[in-house]
Structure formats: structure tokens, C-alpha cells
Design a protein around this motif. Sequence first.
Motif, PDB file in Angstrom:
ATOM      1  N   GLY A   1       7.896   7.406   5.421  1.00  0.00           N
ATOM      2  CA  GLY A   1       7.835   6.215   6.266  1.00  0.00           C
ATOM      3  C   GLY A   1       6.487   6.029   6.947  1.00  0.00           C
ATOM      4  O   GLY A   1       6.031   4.904   7.155  1.00  0.00           O
ATOM      5  N   ARG A   2       5.846   7.145   7.285  1.00  0.00           N
ATOM      6  CA  ARG A   2       4.539   7.051   7.951  1.00  0.00           C
ATOM      7  C   ARG A   2       3.487   6.499   6.984  1.00  0.00           C
ATOM      8  O   ARG A   2       2.588   5.754   7.397  1.00  0.00           O
ATOM      9  N   VAL A   3       3.609   6.880   5.718  1.00  0.00           N
ATOM     10  CA  VAL A   3       2.683   6.346   4.709  1.00  0.00           C
ATOM     11  C   VAL A   3       3.061   4.892   4.395  1.00  0.00           C
ATOM     12  O   VAL A   3       2.192   4.040   4.220  1.00  0.00           O
ATOM     13  N   GLY A   4       4.368   4.624   4.386  1.00  0.00           N
ATOM     14  CA  GLY A   4       4.827   3.257   4.146  1.00  0.00           C
ATOM     15  C   GLY A   4       4.299   2.292   5.202  1.00  0.00           C
ATOM     16  O   GLY A   4       3.935   1.152   4.890  1.00  0.00           O
ATOM     17  N   ALA A   5       4.225   2.762   6.452  1.00  0.00           N
ATOM     18  CA  ALA A   5       3.709   1.911   7.530  1.00  0.00           C
ATOM     19  C   ALA A   5       2.247   1.543   7.271  1.00  0.00           C
ATOM     20  O   ALA A   5       1.817   0.431   7.586  1.00  0.00           O
ATOM     21  N   MET A   6       1.501   2.465   6.678  1.00  0.00           N
ATOM     22  CA  MET A   6       0.104   2.163   6.319  1.00  0.00           C
ATOM     23  C   MET A   6       0.056   1.205   5.125  1.00  0.00           C
ATOM     24  O   MET A   6      -0.749   0.276   5.098  1.00  0.00           O
ATOM     25  N   ALA A   7       0.915   1.461   4.149  1.00  0.00           N
ATOM     26  CA  ALA A   7       0.926   0.604   2.953  1.00  0.00           C
ATOM     27  C   ALA A   7       1.264  -0.830   3.318  1.00  0.00           C
ATOM     28  O   ALA A   7       0.772  -1.777   2.712  1.00  0.00           O
ATOM     29  N   GLN A   8       2.108  -0.973   4.344  1.00  0.00           N
ATOM     30  CA  GLN A   8       2.528  -2.312   4.761  1.00  0.00           C
ATOM     31  C   GLN A   8       1.621  -2.911   5.834  1.00  0.00           C
ATOM     32  O   GLN A   8       1.881  -4.016   6.321  1.00  0.00           O
ATOM     33  N   GLY A   9       0.600  -2.177   6.221  1.00  0.00           N
ATOM     34  CA  GLY A   9      -0.348  -2.707   7.197  1.00  0.00           C
ATOM     35  C   GLY A   9       0.133  -2.674   8.635  1.00  0.00           C
ATOM     36  O   GLY A   9      -0.504  -3.240   9.523  1.00  0.00           O
ATOM     37  N   ARG A  10       1.262  -2.007   8.897  1.00  0.00           N
ATOM     38  CA  ARG A  10       1.753  -1.907  10.269  1.00  0.00           C
ATOM     39  C   ARG A  10       0.965  -0.886  11.070  1.00  0.00           C
ATOM     40  O   ARG A  10       0.962  -0.903  12.302  1.00  0.00           O
TER      41      ARG A  10
ATOM     42  N   ALA B   1      -6.817   7.846   5.390  1.00  0.00           N
ATOM     43  CA  ALA B   1      -6.567   8.615   4.165  1.00  0.00           C
ATOM     44  C   ALA B   1      -6.144  10.050   4.467  1.00  0.00           C
ATOM     45  O   ALA B   1      -5.245  10.594   3.812  1.00  0.00           O
ATOM     46  N   LYS B   2      -6.786  10.660   5.468  1.00  0.00           N
ATOM     47  CA  LYS B   2      -6.454  12.055   5.804  1.00  0.00           C
ATOM     48  C   LYS B   2      -5.003  12.169   6.291  1.00  0.00           C
ATOM     49  O   LYS B   2      -4.249  13.045   5.852  1.00  0.00           O
ATOM     50  N   VAL B   3      -4.635  11.272   7.202  1.00  0.00           N
ATOM     51  CA  VAL B   3      -3.265  11.299   7.726  1.00  0.00           C
ATOM     52  C   VAL B   3      -2.270  10.985   6.609  1.00  0.00           C
ATOM     53  O   VAL B   3      -1.216  11.625   6.496  1.00  0.00           O
ATOM     54  N   ALA B   4      -2.625  10.014   5.771  1.00  0.00           N
ATOM     55  CA  ALA B   4      -1.742   9.662   4.659  1.00  0.00           C
ATOM     56  C   ALA B   4      -1.525  10.862   3.744  1.00  0.00           C
ATOM     57  O   ALA B   4      -0.388  11.191   3.377  1.00  0.00           O
ATOM     58  N   ALA B   5      -2.613  11.560   3.407  1.00  0.00           N
ATOM     59  CA  ALA B   5      -2.516  12.702   2.498  1.00  0.00           C
ATOM     60  C   ALA B   5      -1.770  13.878   3.141  1.00  0.00           C
ATOM     61  O   ALA B   5      -1.037  14.598   2.462  1.00  0.00           O
TER      62      ALA B   5
ATOM     63  N   ASP C   1       0.874  10.817  -3.748  1.00  0.00           N
ATOM     64  CA  ASP C   1       0.035  11.859  -3.144  1.00  0.00           C
ATOM     65  C   ASP C   1      -1.391  11.787  -3.712  1.00  0.00           C
ATOM     66  O   ASP C   1      -2.371  11.891  -2.957  1.00  0.00           O
ATOM     67  N   ALA C   2      -1.494  11.587  -5.007  1.00  0.00           N
ATOM     68  CA  ALA C   2      -2.823  11.497  -5.639  1.00  0.00           C
ATOM     69  C   ALA C   2      -3.581  10.288  -5.101  1.00  0.00           C
ATOM     70  O   ALA C   2      -4.784  10.372  -4.825  1.00  0.00           O
ATOM     71  N   ALA C   3      -2.888   9.173  -4.929  1.00  0.00           N
ATOM     72  CA  ALA C   3      -3.526   7.960  -4.410  1.00  0.00           C
ATOM     73  C   ALA C   3      -4.010   8.177  -2.982  1.00  0.00           C
ATOM     74  O   ALA C   3      -5.109   7.747  -2.605  1.00  0.00           O
ATOM     75  N   ALA C   4      -3.195   8.868  -2.182  1.00  0.00           N
ATOM     76  CA  ALA C   4      -3.583   9.136  -0.796  1.00  0.00           C
ATOM     77  C   ALA C   4      -4.786  10.065  -0.756  1.00  0.00           C
ATOM     78  O   ALA C   4      -5.725   9.862   0.023  1.00  0.00           O
ATOM     79  N   ARG C   5      -4.766  11.084  -1.603  1.00  0.00           N
ATOM     80  CA  ARG C   5      -5.897  12.028  -1.640  1.00  0.00           C
ATOM     81  C   ARG C   5      -7.181  11.337  -2.088  1.00  0.00           C
ATOM     82  O   ARG C   5      -8.278  11.732  -1.679  1.00  0.00           O
ATOM     83  N   ALA C   6      -7.029  10.347  -2.938  1.00  0.00           N
ATOM     84  CA  ALA C   6      -8.203   9.601  -3.408  1.00  0.00           C
ATOM     85  C   ALA C   6      -8.677   8.606  -2.352  1.00  0.00           C
ATOM     86  O   ALA C   6      -9.734   7.997  -2.495  1.00  0.00           O
ATOM     87  N   GLY C   7      -7.881   8.430  -1.305  1.00  0.00           N
ATOM     88  CA  GLY C   7      -8.265   7.513  -0.232  1.00  0.00           C
ATOM     89  C   GLY C   7      -8.261   6.053  -0.649  1.00  0.00           C
ATOM     90  O   GLY C   7      -8.958   5.233  -0.066  1.00  0.00           O
ATOM     91  N   ASN C   8      -7.432   5.743  -1.643  1.00  0.00           N
ATOM     92  CA  ASN C   8      -7.404   4.401  -2.221  1.00  0.00           C
ATOM     93  C   ASN C   8      -6.171   3.637  -1.739  1.00  0.00           C
ATOM     94  O   ASN C   8      -5.053   3.839  -2.240  1.00  0.00           O
ATOM     95  N   LEU C   9      -6.362   2.748  -0.763  1.00  0.00           N
ATOM     96  CA  LEU C   9      -5.223   2.036  -0.176  1.00  0.00           C
ATOM     97  C   LEU C   9      -4.481   1.174  -1.190  1.00  0.00           C
ATOM     98  O   LEU C   9      -3.253   1.118  -1.178  1.00  0.00           O
ATOM     99  N   ASP C  10      -5.204   0.502  -2.068  1.00  0.00           N
ATOM    100  CA  ASP C  10      -4.532  -0.315  -3.078  1.00  0.00           C
ATOM    101  C   ASP C  10      -3.640   0.546  -3.973  1.00  0.00           C
ATOM    102  O   ASP C  10      -2.518   0.162  -4.309  1.00  0.00           O
ATOM    103  N   ALA C  11      -4.161   1.713  -4.342  1.00  0.00           N
ATOM    104  CA  ALA C  11      -3.362   2.627  -5.164  1.00  0.00           C
ATOM    105  C   ALA C  11      -2.163   3.160  -4.380  1.00  0.00           C
ATOM    106  O   ALA C  11      -1.069   3.333  -4.931  1.00  0.00           O
ATOM    107  N   VAL C  12      -2.370   3.394  -3.077  1.00  0.00           N
ATOM    108  CA  VAL C  12      -1.260   3.850  -2.227  1.00  0.00           C
ATOM    109  C   VAL C  12      -0.170   2.783  -2.179  1.00  0.00           C
ATOM    110  O   VAL C  12       1.021   3.077  -2.301  1.00  0.00           O
ATOM    111  N   LYS C  13      -0.587   1.531  -2.015  1.00  0.00           N
ATOM    112  CA  LYS C  13       0.391   0.435  -1.972  1.00  0.00           C
ATOM    113  C   LYS C  13       1.192   0.356  -3.268  1.00  0.00           C
ATOM    114  O   LYS C  13       2.421   0.217  -3.242  1.00  0.00           O
ATOM    115  N   ALA C  14       0.486   0.443  -4.396  1.00  0.00           N
ATOM    116  CA  ALA C  14       1.168   0.359  -5.695  1.00  0.00           C
ATOM    117  C   ALA C  14       2.117   1.541  -5.883  1.00  0.00           C
ATOM    118  O   ALA C  14       3.277   1.371  -6.292  1.00  0.00           O
TER     119      ALA C  14
END
Lengths: 155, 155
Positions: A46-55, A60-64, A119-132
Motif C-alpha cells: 500500500g505504501r508503494v501504491g500510494a506513490m504509484a497513485q501520486g498520493r 525510490a529508496k523508500v519504495a524499494a 521490486d525491480a522497477a522500484a530499485r531502478a527508480g523508475n516511477l512509470d515502471a513502478v506504476k505499470a
Amino acid sequence: MPRLFAAAVVIAGLATALPAAAQFQKPEDAIKYRQSAFTVMANHLGRVGAMAQGRVPFDAKVAADNTAIVVAMSTLPFTAFGANTDMGMPNRAKPEIWRESAKFKAAADKMAEEVKKLDAAARAGNLDAVKAAMGAVGGSCKACHDDFRAERYSN
Amino acid sequence: MPRLFAAAVVIAGLATALPAAAQFQKPEDAIKYRQSAFTVMANHLGRVGAMAQGRVPFDAKVAADNTAIVVAMSTLPFTAFGANTDMGMPNRAKPEIWRESAKFKAAADKMAEEVKKLDAAARAGNLDAVKAAMGAVGGSCKACHDDFRAERYSN
């Protein structure tokens, strides 16, 4: 009941090297454990989802840090759906978990796979990839819940 | 209540880089989360404990797989003892958690430290070291429970 036992062995081995057989002394221990693992997983997802949704701003560090916990949790609950763990305390496991064990295993594997991509998308620091990837993870959660999780708790 | 808030910030930051503030929308979310993390941790610690006590044959790989999960879980619950999370659903948190926050933090840190030693012993495949480390882990659990965990659940 050999068929159920075989299913339990398959489920126990599907996603972890830990021998799940006899790891839980009582059915309620298994139910409490798997519900707990899902709770921890859902929280960090959910914490990563909140970032993916822009809330919440993307970090990237926190996401990973969070996806690492999601990955660690993702395989654990499925070691705890052994035979006769359908009752013992309130839970939402549908009988289909044991009746359609191959389909259940596939759904669990799918989720674990999508979570690794997240996890790979978060480690890459790629928000678009995280969203997908988050969309795919959410889809895998929903598909399994639709088929294998009841609306209401029962014993 | 600035003092409690300060304590919450300290607790939130004590063992993880994740910003715990505002991670839980309701007190019951925090309570459910920390209880879940403790449940998962205790389960995997118990599997190593069974080996340390000779109830289950020692398997270094299985022990290390379990201690890795214990380490991952060991810091999580303490992100969820923020201000005003003493009630909302049944729980066993004593008021001392917030009244003696430095002591609580020290107890949490001690446990996390002993758990890392247990993990190192398991990775080294050294049963005698696992036994010794398990004793220290158990002692750190008990010390914290004695001071900060109530006998009975309350809201």
C-alpha cells in the motif's frame, strides 16, 4: 485424505524451501500466520501504491525498502494453506483453494512473479515502471481474491 | 501531546529507514500491523528454536532461511507504536511503551541485535552458536514482554 495432503505438499513447496509440513501445530496457527503475512505484505504494498497513485511523492529508496518486504512476504502465506486449515478461527479461505489447488498455486506464483517485477522497477527508480508493475500486481491480487477469498469471514 | 509525539518519532526511526509517521490511517491499522509482524517473526523464530532444543534435526539451510525472515521482521513492529496507538482494537501494549520510550527503544534494539547474531550463527551452520544465540534472543524477548506487554488484551 491423500488428495488434500498432496495438495498441501504442493502448496507448501511452491514458493519456499521451508518445509511447511508440521510447521503449524493447530489449524488456527496456520490461519493466523497466513493472515499476518498478508497483513504485513498489504501494508507495505500500500505504501508503494500510494506513490504509484501520486498520493505520496515518489521516493525510490523508500519504495524499494517497501518492495523488498513485499517480496519477502509474498511467498510465506502459501506455506500455510495445508490440509484441514479451512477452519479453526474466522477466515476467508474458499474451499476452491483445496479443490482447485493447481489453479491456486498458479495464482500465487503469478503474484510472486509480479511482485518481483515491482521490486525491480522500484530499485531502478523508475516511477512509470513502478506504476505499470503496480497495476499488474494489483491485478494478480484481485484475480486470486475473486476466485479464492470469500466476502465474509467464517469458521 | 508533544512528548508522546516525540516518542513516536523516536520509535518510528529507531530501527528502519521507512517513515512510519502517517503510515497508518487508524490506530487499529497500526495495532493489527505490529501484531502481524510479531506473529510472523515468532513463527519463524520458533522453527529455529525447535532445532536449538533438539525437537527438530538441525538443518543449517532451513535455520538460515528462517532467521533471515526473523531479521526482516525484527524491526517492523516498532514502526507501529506511534502516539495514540494504545487502543482501537484488543492489544497488550502497556502504557510504559509510551511512558518509558527510551527504555522501550533500548529493548527493541537489543532484540534486533541478538536476532542478527542468531542469523550469523545459523549462516555459519554452527548449532552450538545457534543454541547460545537463541538463548540470548529469548532473553531479549522475555525482558521486553515482562516490561511492556500486558498479560491480558484490552482495548
